[in-house]
Design a protein around this motif. Structure first.
Motif, PDB file in Angstrom:
ATOM      1  N   ALA A   1      -2.621   4.200  11.451  1.00 22.46           N
ATOM      2  CA  ALA A   1      -2.775   4.288   9.997  1.00 22.46           C
ATOM      3  C   ALA A   1      -2.197   3.075   9.285  1.00 22.46           C
ATOM      4  O   ALA A   1      -2.657   2.700   8.203  1.00 22.46           O
ATOM      5  CB  ALA A   1      -2.112   5.560   9.473  1.00 22.46           C
TER       6      ALA A   1
ATOM      7  N   THR B   1       0.492   3.542  -2.899  1.00 23.82           N
ATOM      8  CA  THR B   1      -0.735   4.298  -3.141  1.00 23.82           C
ATOM      9  C   THR B   1      -0.684   5.620  -2.386  1.00 23.82           C
ATOM     10  O   THR B   1      -0.281   5.674  -1.227  1.00 23.82           O
ATOM     11  CB  THR B   1      -1.976   3.503  -2.702  1.00 23.82           C
ATOM     12  OG1 THR B   1      -1.930   3.297  -1.297  1.00 23.82           O
ATOM     13  CG2 THR B   1      -2.010   2.147  -3.404  1.00 23.82           C
TER      14      THR B   1
ATOM     15  N   SER C   1       0.809  -1.221   0.000  1.00 26.36           N
ATOM     16  CA  SER C   1       0.000   0.000   0.000  1.00 26.36           C
ATOM     17  C   SER C   1       0.840   1.266   0.000  1.00 26.36           C
ATOM     18  O   SER C   1       0.316   2.357  -0.270  1.00 26.36           O
ATOM     19  CB  SER C   1      -0.935   0.007   1.210  1.00 26.36           C
ATOM     20  OG  SER C   1      -1.858  -1.072   1.147  1.00 26.36           O
TER      21      SER C   1
ATOM     22  N   ARG D   1      -3.074   7.611  -1.237  1.00 25.34           N
ATOM     23  CA  ARG D   1      -3.974   7.787  -0.095  1.00 25.34           C
ATOM     24  C   ARG D   1      -3.427   7.141   1.170  1.00 25.34           C
ATOM     25  O   ARG D   1      -3.573   7.683   2.271  1.00 25.34           O
ATOM     26  CB  ARG D   1      -5.356   7.223  -0.424  1.00 25.34           C
ATOM     27  CG  ARG D   1      -6.148   8.113  -1.366  1.00 25.34           C
ATOM     28  CD  ARG D   1      -7.443   7.473  -1.761  1.00 25.34           C
ATOM     29  NE  ARG D   1      -8.253   8.354  -2.597  1.00 25.34           N
ATOM     30  CZ  ARG D   1      -9.265   7.952  -3.340  1.00 25.34           C
ATOM     31  NH1 ARG D   1      -9.578   6.669  -3.352  1.00 25.34           N
ATOM     32  NH2 ARG D   1      -9.954   8.808  -4.050  1.00 25.34           N
ATOM     33  N   PHE D   2      -2.806   5.980   1.048  1.00 29.18           N
ATOM     34  CA  PHE D   2      -2.218   5.321   2.207  1.00 29.18           C
ATOM     35  C   PHE D   2      -1.063   6.154   2.755  1.00 29.18           C
ATOM     36  O   PHE D   2      -0.968   6.400   3.959  1.00 29.18           O
ATOM     37  CB  PHE D   2      -1.739   3.926   1.821  1.00 29.18           C
ATOM     38  CG  PHE D   2      -1.177   3.118   2.966  1.00 29.18           C
ATOM     39  CD1 PHE D   2      -2.006   2.582   3.934  1.00 29.18           C
ATOM     40  CD2 PHE D   2       0.193   2.899   3.065  1.00 29.18           C
ATOM     41  CE1 PHE D   2      -1.490   1.835   4.987  1.00 29.18           C
ATOM     42  CE2 PHE D   2       0.715   2.154   4.114  1.00 29.18           C
ATOM     43  CZ  PHE D   2      -0.126   1.615   5.077  1.00 29.18           C
TER      44      PHE D   2
ATOM     45  N   ASP E   1      -9.114   1.857   5.903  1.00 29.12           N
ATOM     46  CA  ASP E   1      -9.792   3.005   5.288  1.00 29.12           C
ATOM     47  C   ASP E   1      -8.763   4.081   4.970  1.00 29.12           C
ATOM     48  O   ASP E   1      -8.208   4.714   5.868  1.00 29.12           O
ATOM     49  CB  ASP E   1     -10.855   3.569   6.237  1.00 29.12           C
ATOM     50  CG  ASP E   1     -11.976   2.575   6.490  1.00 29.12           C
ATOM     51  OD1 ASP E   1     -12.693   2.244   5.534  1.00 29.12           O
ATOM     52  OD2 ASP E   1     -12.125   2.129   7.642  1.00 29.12           O
ATOM     53  N   ASP E   2      -8.519   4.301   3.682  1.00 28.51           N
ATOM     54  CA  ASP E   2      -7.504   5.260   3.259  1.00 28.51           C
ATOM     55  C   ASP E   2      -8.097   6.569   2.743  1.00 28.51           C
ATOM     56  O   ASP E   2      -7.351   7.480   2.384  1.00 28.51           O
ATOM     57  CB  ASP E   2      -6.631   4.650   2.164  1.00 28.51           C
ATOM     58  CG  ASP E   2      -5.839   3.447   2.653  1.00 28.51           C
ATOM     59  OD1 ASP E   2      -5.643   3.317   3.878  1.00 28.51           O
ATOM     60  OD2 ASP E   2      -5.423   2.634   1.805  1.00 28.51           O
ATOM     61  N   SER E   3      -9.409   6.676   2.719  1.00 26.95           N
ATOM     62  CA  SER E   3     -10.042   7.871   2.176  1.00 26.95           C
ATOM     63  C   SER E   3      -9.752   9.095   3.048  1.00 26.95           C
ATOM     64  O   SER E   3      -9.901   9.040   4.270  1.00 26.95           O
ATOM     65  CB  SER E   3     -11.556   7.675   2.092  1.00 26.95           C
ATOM     66  OG  SER E   3     -12.215   8.899   1.841  1.00 26.95           O
TER      67      SER E   3
ATOM     68  N   LYS F   1      -1.918   9.394   4.793  1.00 28.51           N
ATOM     69  CA  LYS F   1      -2.283   9.267   6.202  1.00 28.51           C
ATOM     70  C   LYS F   1      -1.073   9.520   7.096  1.00 28.51           C
ATOM     71  O   LYS F   1      -1.183  10.135   8.162  1.00 28.51           O
ATOM     72  CB  LYS F   1      -2.876   7.883   6.486  1.00 28.51           C
ATOM     73  CG  LYS F   1      -4.190   7.616   5.775  1.00 28.51           C
ATOM     74  CD  LYS F   1      -4.885   6.368   6.287  1.00 28.51           C
ATOM     75  CE  LYS F   1      -4.092   5.117   6.003  1.00 28.51           C
ATOM     76  NZ  LYS F   1      -4.828   3.892   6.409  1.00 28.51           N
TER      77      LYS F   1
ATOM     78  N   CYS G   1      -5.166   0.573   9.625  1.00 35.91           N
ATOM     79  CA  CYS G   1      -6.490   0.983   9.157  1.00 35.91           C
ATOM     80  C   CYS G   1      -6.702   0.658   7.676  1.00 35.91           C
ATOM     81  O   CYS G   1      -5.903   1.058   6.822  1.00 35.91           O
ATOM     82  CB  CYS G   1      -6.658   2.483   9.383  1.00 35.91           C
ATOM     83  SG  CYS G   1      -8.264   3.124   8.875  1.00 35.91           S
TER      84      CYS G   1
END
Length: 212
Positions: free
Chosen positions: A176, A56, A53, A58-59, A181-183, A62, A179
């Motif tokens: 993080a 990415t 991840s 978004r990850f 949820d990366d949004s 965080k 988690c």
């Protein structure tokens, strides 16, 4: 005695403590990191695809926003620990993490259909987030409050609240990695609520713990 003389006297008393303030805060930072990491590894651990991840945005974001909070709040609370410490410029840096979140949320709302906004905001892990960020951050908050006690903060409630932000940011950075949820919508909502809870506890506890 004039106010300026009193502040200088308190600062001199702070400097004469057995351990220099800079050393105390460095040790507090290291200890807080170790304790948060230990609680995280014992209770949650990283998610299975954590390494993959990292590719990415978004990850990775965080960690950018949570570590920005840690850095800005840690610098501010160290300044607040000294009587009469100038916190003005450092207080401005505390606006960086919220601005990063606002920008990321705006980009997400632009890129994602409106029908998906609520799904991304609610996510799948909100209750875990609200539980484990305070749990991971509890010991670091205690460490930072004790570090404040080593100093002589003239604004204990503000100092305690900022100590809670440091602890919350550190806990959120560890969380993080677990988690799913990366949004940015999820992070802005649930991470912020969990961190705000630690800041509130810090504000309430500091006048009792950090009395001098």
């Amino acid at each position: 005695m004039k106010t300026d003389d009193l502040i200088r006297a308190m600062a001199a008393d702070t400097d004469s403590r057995s351990m220099p303030m800079d050393t105390a805060w460095r040790l507090a930072g290291v200890l807080a990191f170790i304790l948060a990491g230990a609680v995280f590894l014992v209770t949650l651990g990283p998610r299975p695809d954590a390494l993959a991840s990292l590719e990415t945005a978004r990850f990775v974001f965080k960690f950018v926003v949570t570590l920005a909070l840690v850095a800005s709040a840690f610098a501010l609370v160290r300044a607040l620990a000294r009587p009469g410490g100038g916190a003005g410029p450092l207080l401005a840096w505390l606006a960086v993490p919220p601005l990063l979140l606002v920008g990321a949320v705006a980009l997400e709302l632009f890129a994602v259909p409106a029908s998906e906004w609520m799904t991304r905001l609610v996510g799948v892990n909100s209750q875990v987030c609200l539980t484990f960020i305070p749990l991971i951050g509890a010991a670091p908050l205690a460490v930072f409050l004790l570090a404040l006690r080593h100093g002589a903060p003239t604004r204990p409630r503000l100092s305690g609240a900022v100590a809670g932000l440091v602890a919350g940011g550190l806990a959120a950075a560890f969380y993080a990695a677990h988690c799913p949820d990366d949004s940015p919508l999820f992070v802005a909502t649930w991470y912020s609520l969990a961190i705000a809870g630690l800041a509130a506890v810090g504000a309430l506890a500091a006048p009792l713990v950090a009395r001098w």
